[in-house]
Design a protein around this motif. Structure first.
Motif: not given
Length: 412
Positions: A25, A28, A32, A136-137, A139, A141-143
C-alpha cells in the motif's frame, strides 16, 4: 541520500531520491505520487537499465512472501527476494525451480525482468518459469497478469518499463538432486565436432575459456542424480575449481560428484560468499544455437583482443521461449558470457571487437550488461517490439517508468 552504486562499482545511480516502502500500500502511494520512478533490485546490472535521474524504489522492506501452492505446483515470491532466499523453503515442501542462474545472490524480479538464465539445452531462461506477475502501475493500481492473458508475454521481460513488480508466480517441478563434476582442457578442435553432444550431455553444462589459446579450460557438468553419465572428452579435475584461473574455489558450489539439492548445485557460487570474481565487469551475447560453432570460431580469431582484459568467458545453452523481449525469443540459444577486468576504458574496445565478430549471427546482448550495439541495429532483432511499445503505452501512458536506457533502446 546515501550514494547508491551497483554491485560491480562501475555505476553510481543518479536518482534524486530512493524510497524503501514497508508495505504494498505504501509502495502504491509512492508510485502514484512520483513523476518518474524505477525499481532497484540487487544492483547486479552493469549498465543504466535500472537507473533514473528521478526516483528509485527498493523492495527489500516489503514482507518476504514465499507461498507454495502444492496443488498447482506454483510458488508466489515477493518482489524483493533473491533466489537464495527461496530455494530451501521450496525444497522443504518437495518442489524445485527448474533452473537457476550462476549466482543465487540476484533478485527474482530483476533476473526475470532482464531475461537472465542458467544453462541446459532443455532449460529455458528464468523468466520462462513466470506464470503470473503482479505490478504496481503508473496510477498506483495493483495489476495482475497471468500466462495466457493479453500482454503477459510482453510483461515478463519488461526491463522495469511497465511498473514495479511486487510479486511473481513461478512454475515448480518436483524436488531433485544434482551431481556436479568439473573437467579440464577440452581443445576447441575436439569440442566443435561434438558441440551439441557435449552441451546436451547433462541437465546443465557450462564451458569456460580464458581465450588464451584454442581450448576450453573447464567443463562444468551438472547432472540430475540418476541421469546417465555421458563421457566428456576431457580430464576430470583433481579437486574443486573456480571458473576464474587462480581464484580460490571456496566460494563455489560442491563439485565432487556428490548428490545435493538442486538449489545448492545448479548455481556456480554459494550465496554466503562473494560471487564470481567480485571485482569485474560483464557482457553477454545470445546467438542462435545453430550458429554456435561458427560464432565461437569467429571469436577464436580475435582471442588476442579478448584475453588481455578477460577474467573468464562462459558458454551456456538456453531453450527458446515466447517472451517478447527475451534474448531467447523463438530461438534455441547459445549464450557467450564475458567476465572482464574492472576497467571500462580497456574493456569497451574488446566488447566492440566481439560485437563485430558476432554481427553475422545477429547477437542479442543481455539487457543488463555492457554492450555497444547501436539501438537501430538491436531493435529489429526483437520482432515483437512494436507490441511491447503498445503494451507500455497502455499501462504507462505518461512514461513514468521509462528512463534514458529504455528510451534509447525501446521507445526512440
Amino acid at each position: 541520500m546515501a550514494m547508491q552504486v551497483n554491485w560491480a562499482g562501475n555505476l553510481t545511480y543518479s536518482a534524486a531520491r530512493v524510497h524503501r516502502p514497508v508495505s504494498v500500500e505504501e509502495l502504491q502511494g509512492v508510485v502514484a505520487r512520483s513523476l518518474r520512478i524505477r525499481a532497484l533490485g540487487t544492483r547486479h546490472s552493469f549498465n543504466e537499465v535500472g537507473d533514473t535521474p528521478a526516483e528509485l524504489v527498493e523492495l527489500g522492506g516489503l514482507a518476504p512472501v514465499v507461498e507454495v501452492d502444492s496443488d498447482r505446483a506454483r510458488v508466489r515470491v515477493g518482489g524483493g527476494l533473491r533466489y537464495a532466499d527461496v530455494g530451501r523453503y521450496i525444497d522443504e515442501r518437495g518442489f524445485a525451480l527448474g533452473n537457476l542462474g550462476s549466482l543465487p545472490h540476484i533478485s527474482v524480479a530483476g533476473a526475470c525482468a532482464t531475461g537472465t538464465h542458467g544453462s541446459g539445452v532443455g532449460n529455458a531462461n528464468l523468466s520462462a518459469a513466470v506464470a503470473g506477475i503482479e505490478l504496481v502501475t503508473a496510477e498506483g493500481d495493483l495489476v495482475t497478469l497471468r500466462r495466457g492473458d493479453e500482454g503477459f508475454d510482453g510483461a515478463v521481460v519488461g526491463l522495469g518499463a511497465l511498473g514495479v513488480v511486487v510479486a511473481l508466480e513461478l512454475d515448480l517441478v518436483p524436488s531433485f538432486q544434482v551431481r556436479q563434476r568439473v573437467y579440464e582442457a577440452l581443445p576447441l578442435d575436439v569440442l566443435f565436432p561434438k558441440f551439441q553432444e557435449i552441451v546436451s550431455s547433462a541437465y546443465s553444462v557450462s564451458l569456460f575459456t580464458d581465450w588464451r589459446g584454442p581450448v576450453i579450460n573447464q567443463v562444468w557438468v551438472k547432472r540430475r542424480d540418476g541421469e546417465a553419465v555421458v563421457p566428456i572428452p576431457a580430464e576430470p579435475a583433481d579437486g574443486p575449481r573456480h571458473p576464474v584461473p587462480g581464484m580460490s574455489p571456496d566460494s563455489c558450489t560442491e563439485q565432487s560428484d556428490i548428490p545435493g539439492p538442486w538449489f545448492e548445485r545448479l548455481p556456480h557460487f554459494r550465496p554466503d560468499r562473494i560471487p564470481s570474481a567480485g571485482d569485474e565487469l560483464q557482457s553477454e551475447f545470445m546467438i542462435d544455437a545453430s550458429d554456435a560453432v561458427a560464432a565461437l570460431s569467429a571469436l577464436d580469431t580475435i582471442r588476442d583482443h579478448i584475453h588481455p582484459v578477460l577474467r573468464i568467458c562462459e558458454i551456456r545453452t538456453i531453450a527458446a521461449d515466447r517472451l517478447w523481449l527475451s534474448p531467447c525469443y523463438e530461438r534455441d540459444t547459445v549464450a557467450i558470457h564475458f567476465t572482464w577486468i574492472a576497467d571500462t576504458p580497456a574493456v569497451l574496445p574488446a566488447v566492440a571487437r566481439i560485437e563485430e565478430a558476432l554481427e553475422p549471427f545477429a547477437p542479442r546482448p543481455h539487457w543488463a550488461k555492457i554492450f555497444t550495439t547501436p539501438p537501430d541495429t538491436l531493435r529489429p532483432r526483437y520482432t515483437r517490439l512494436p507490441d511491447f511499445q503498445a503494451l507500455a503505452n497502455a499501462l504507462d501512458p505518461s512514461g513514468k517508468f521509462r528512463n534514458p536506457f529504455t528510451d534509447k533502446y525501446l521507445f526512440a
